[in-house]
Design an enzyme around this catalytic site. Structure first.
Site, PDB file in Angstrom:
ATOM      1  N   GLY A 126       3.763  -3.872  -4.454  1.00  0.00           N
ATOM      2  CA  GLY A 126       4.201  -4.369  -6.062  1.00  0.00           C
ATOM      3  C   GLY A 126       4.310  -3.305  -7.161  1.00  0.00           C
ATOM      4  O   GLY A 126       5.338  -2.761  -7.424  1.00  0.00           O
ATOM      5  N   CYS A 170     -14.198   0.673 -29.451  1.00  0.00           N
ATOM      6  CA  CYS A 170     -15.035   1.336 -29.393  1.00  0.00           C
ATOM      7  C   CYS A 170     -15.315   1.322 -28.339  1.00  0.00           C
ATOM      8  O   CYS A 170     -16.948   1.005 -27.271  1.00  0.00           O
ATOM      9  CB  CYS A 170     -15.516   0.680 -30.540  1.00  0.00           C
ATOM     10  SG  CYS A 170     -15.294   1.168 -32.626  1.00  0.00           S
ATOM     11  N   GLU A 171     -15.083   2.659 -27.653  1.00  0.00           N
ATOM     12  CA  GLU A 171     -15.533   2.237 -25.955  1.00  0.00           C
ATOM     13  C   GLU A 171     -14.779   3.877 -26.017  1.00  0.00           C
ATOM     14  O   GLU A 171     -14.239   4.570 -26.475  1.00  0.00           O
ATOM     15  CB  GLU A 171     -15.077   1.248 -25.373  1.00  0.00           C
ATOM     16  CG  GLU A 171     -15.397   0.376 -25.378  1.00  0.00           C
ATOM     17  CD  GLU A 171     -16.644  -0.470 -24.828  1.00  0.00           C
ATOM     18  OE1 GLU A 171     -17.320   0.814 -23.541  1.00  0.00           O
ATOM     19  OE2 GLU A 171     -16.276  -1.569 -24.896  1.00  0.00           O
ATOM     20  N   GLY A 183       0.536  -1.419   0.230  1.00  0.00           N
ATOM     21  CA  GLY A 183      -0.202  -0.144  -0.264  1.00  0.00           C
ATOM     22  C   GLY A 183       0.890   1.250   0.389  1.00  0.00           C
ATOM     23  O   GLY A 183       0.476   2.223   0.214  1.00  0.00           O
ATOM     24  N   TYR A 214      -9.793   3.115 -12.934  1.00  0.00           N
ATOM     25  CA  TYR A 214      -8.988   3.674 -11.542  1.00  0.00           C
ATOM     26  C   TYR A 214      -9.135   4.933 -11.547  1.00  0.00           C
ATOM     27  O   TYR A 214      -9.098   5.643 -10.214  1.00  0.00           O
ATOM     28  CB  TYR A 214      -8.376   2.858 -11.170  1.00  0.00           C
ATOM     29  CG  TYR A 214      -8.659   1.384 -10.649  1.00  0.00           C
ATOM     30  CD1 TYR A 214      -8.948   0.515 -10.483  1.00  0.00           C
ATOM     31  CD2 TYR A 214      -7.166   0.787 -11.651  1.00  0.00           C
ATOM     32  CE1 TYR A 214      -8.841  -0.352 -10.073  1.00  0.00           C
ATOM     33  CE2 TYR A 214      -7.175  -0.524 -11.375  1.00  0.00           C
ATOM     34  CZ  TYR A 214      -8.464  -1.571 -10.903  1.00  0.00           C
ATOM     35  OH  TYR A 214      -7.564  -2.483 -10.655  1.00  0.00           O
ATOM     36  N   ARG A 239      -5.811   1.303 -16.724  1.00  0.00           N
ATOM     37  CA  ARG A 239      -6.103   1.687 -15.713  1.00  0.00           C
ATOM     38  C   ARG A 239      -7.414   3.723 -14.949  1.00  0.00           C
ATOM     39  O   ARG A 239      -7.463   3.365 -14.574  1.00  0.00           O
ATOM     40  CB  ARG A 239      -4.725   2.011 -14.394  1.00  0.00           C
ATOM     41  CG  ARG A 239      -3.832   0.609 -14.050  1.00  0.00           C
ATOM     42  CD  ARG A 239      -2.631   1.099 -13.176  1.00  0.00           C
ATOM     43  NE  ARG A 239      -3.198   1.120 -12.116  1.00  0.00           N
ATOM     44  CZ  ARG A 239      -2.406   2.463 -11.704  1.00  0.00           C
ATOM     45  NH1 ARG A 239      -2.495   2.851 -12.412  1.00  0.00           N
ATOM     46  NH2 ARG A 239      -2.939   3.157 -10.238  1.00  0.00           N
TER      47      ARG A 239
HETATM   48  C1  LIG Z   1      -2.137  -6.428  -4.576  1.00  0.00           C
HETATM   49  C2  LIG Z   1      -1.119  -6.673  -3.577  1.00  0.00           C
HETATM   50  C3  LIG Z   1      -0.617  -6.516  -2.989  1.00  0.00           C
HETATM   51  C4  LIG Z   1       0.262  -5.344  -3.710  1.00  0.00           C
HETATM   52  O1  LIG Z   1      -0.119  -3.851  -4.038  1.00  0.00           O
HETATM   53  P1  LIG Z   1       1.001  -2.659  -4.722  1.00  0.00           P
HETATM   54  O2  LIG Z   1      -0.690  -1.657  -3.963  1.00  0.00           O
HETATM   55  O3  LIG Z   1       0.535  -2.918  -6.085  1.00  0.00           O
HETATM   56  O4  LIG Z   1       1.582  -2.665  -3.492  1.00  0.00           O
HETATM   57  C5  LIG Z   1       0.374  -6.600  -1.898  1.00  0.00           C
HETATM   58  N1  LIG Z   1      -0.419  -7.871  -0.752  1.00  0.00           N
HETATM   59  C6  LIG Z   1      -1.683  -8.796  -1.991  1.00  0.00           C
HETATM   60  C7  LIG Z   1      -1.820  -9.694  -0.921  1.00  0.00           C
HETATM   61  C8  LIG Z   1      -1.963  -7.686  -3.137  1.00  0.00           C
HETATM   62  O5  LIG Z   1      -3.127  -8.986  -3.648  1.00  0.00           O
END
Ligand SMILES: *Cc1c(COP(=O)(O)O)cnc(C)c1O
Length: 410
Positions: free
Chosen positions: A270, A337-338, A227, A311, A307
């Site tokens: 991630g 086509c959207e 996060g 989002y 994205r």
């Molecule tokens: C998607 C996910 C993450 C990674 O989240 P990021 O915001 O990309 O850092 C970490 N742990 C779990 C279990 C996830 O599903």
């Protein structure tokens, strides 16, 4: 990427040249940026035994997995296919955490056979797991700490009706299941899910986990999920990793002292590791003037980068072919086509048909969420590694669209 002699480049490799060599649309990743993010995270937590588990759903290319492995990263997987991909990239089962949500028990059994760490987020599955394995297979429990930071600035999947995790309020029930089946709980996990801005949110979640941890005597690690927020545009507030590192490490070390054992601290970033490493190159097919708007229509769409549409994510756009021209206002759209708008009313150096437009922050949840909608082919991927461009995924071909289709004789 940086502007050198009026040309955008990564490690000295000019983006325009990449577009010419590999064609567009094209995903390009900068290994050096991934490395510096990985190193930054590690040094922020240098006083604890910290493990990084790359959340590979954000960018699931084998070469990226191998790259992160070479830096010392481990892996977080959310499907059995991601687990297999991790093994193929050379990770050992011990380095892989498997965090499924609403998958079949058969898939969990498969993961147990492979020998990865299983992270369960559902009491019913925990019971089935206990019934099958008792204490023979170690297990991690994903808790939902119900962290709701003030206002709507810090969004969270830790809210009360989230489908993720087992509610912290169900602790008594969890403990009944654990003792009835004699489960070997070696880890506790939380992933509040979204862009967390300040250290205080992490600390509050940590306190909840530490409190929960007192109920388990055999823990090896606590996993704080991810996060971490990265910048999507200039001036964005981002997570101060160094501050989180310092405060959380101090609290963690204090907890370990009280617990009587040094535990490992795990993270599963991630976005933080790969978002900023990526840039998506597209070619302007048309410039179209309507009464209110000048559209730049590119050779891609929501099929390749969803994205912005899914989002409302902001991806900065730059004209790679014209870095110093007069700025004009464009709405950048795709060819699907959207209504697939990448960016509304963006100031770009004057765009001509044929110009290469680059989208920043295209490392995480970009290629990995691409589809074949409108029967379009998915782009190629290139990694800039040690100053050189390497093709790490070929562009799809028409045959790929037909590969699994079964044609009836009608
Ligand atoms: C998607 C996910 C993450 C990674 O989240 P990021 O915001 O990309 O850092 C970490 N742990 C779990 C279990 C996830 O599903």
């Amino acid at each position: 990427m940086e502007l050198v002699n009026d040309k955008f480049s990564i490690q000295g490799v000019v983006l325009e040249d990449l577009a010419a060599e590999y064609g567009t649309p094209l995903y390009v990743y900068d290994a050096a940026k991934i490395k510096s993010q990985f190193d930054r995270l590690n040094s922020a937590f240098s006083t604890v035994d910290m493990k990084v588990k790359f959340a590979c759903k954000s960018l699931t290319n084998l070469s990226i997995l191998k790259l992160l492995k070479s830096y010392g990263s481990e892996l977080d997987c959310v499907s059995i296919q991601e687990v297999r991909m991790g093994l193929k990239a050379g990770f050992s089962p011990e380095q892989i955490l498997y965090t499924p949500n609403c998958v079949s028990f058969a898939e969990i059994q498969e993961a147990v056979k492979i020998g990865v760490m299983i992270n369960l987020d559902n009491i019913s599955i925990l019971e089935q797991f206990g019934n099958e394995y008792h204490d023979s297979v170690p297990v991690c429990i994903r808790l939902n700490p119900h962290i709701m930071a003030g206002g709507n600035k810090k969004i969270s999947t830790g809210h009360a009706d989230s489908k993720f995790g087992i509610s912290i309020y169900q602790m008594a029930h969890i403990l009944k299941v654990v003792s009835t089946y004699n489960l070997n709980v070696v880890g506790l996990h939380m992933h509040t899910g979204s862009d967390i801005l300040d250290a205080e949110v992490f600390l509050r979640a940590a306190e909840i986990l530490f409190d929960a941890a007192k109920n388990f005597t055999n823990l090896d690690f606590i996993d704080f999920g991810s996060g971490f927020k990265v910048a999507y545009k200039e001036g964005d507030i981002t997570t101060d990793i160094e501050e989180v590192g310092q405060k959380l490490s101090a609290a963690f070390n204090e907890f370990c002292e009280a617990y009587g054992r040094k535990l490992q601290m795990w993270f599963e970033p991630g976005k933080f590791l790969v978002s900023e490493s990526g840039v998506f190159l597209t070619k302007t097919n048309v410039v179209k003037t309507t009464p209110a708007t000048v559209f730049a229509g590119v050779d891609s769409g929501m099929n390749h980068l969803i994205r912005p549409m899914m989002y409302d994510a902001y991806h900065e756009i730059v004209n790679v072919s014209n870095t110093s021209g007069t700025k004009r206002v464009y709405t950048v759209v795709g060819y699907i086509c959207e209504t697939d708008t990448f960016g509304l009313d963006r100031k770009l150096s004057e765009v001509k048909e044929g110009d290469i437009l680059a989208f920043k922050n295209a490392g995480a949840y970009s290629f990995s969420m691409a589809s074949n909608y409108n029967s379009r082919l998915r782009p190629a991927e290139v990694l800039i590694y040690e100053g050189k461009a390497h093709l790490i995924r070929k562009r799809e071909e028409f045959e790929d669209l037909l590969k699994n289709q079964v044609e009836l004789d009608i």
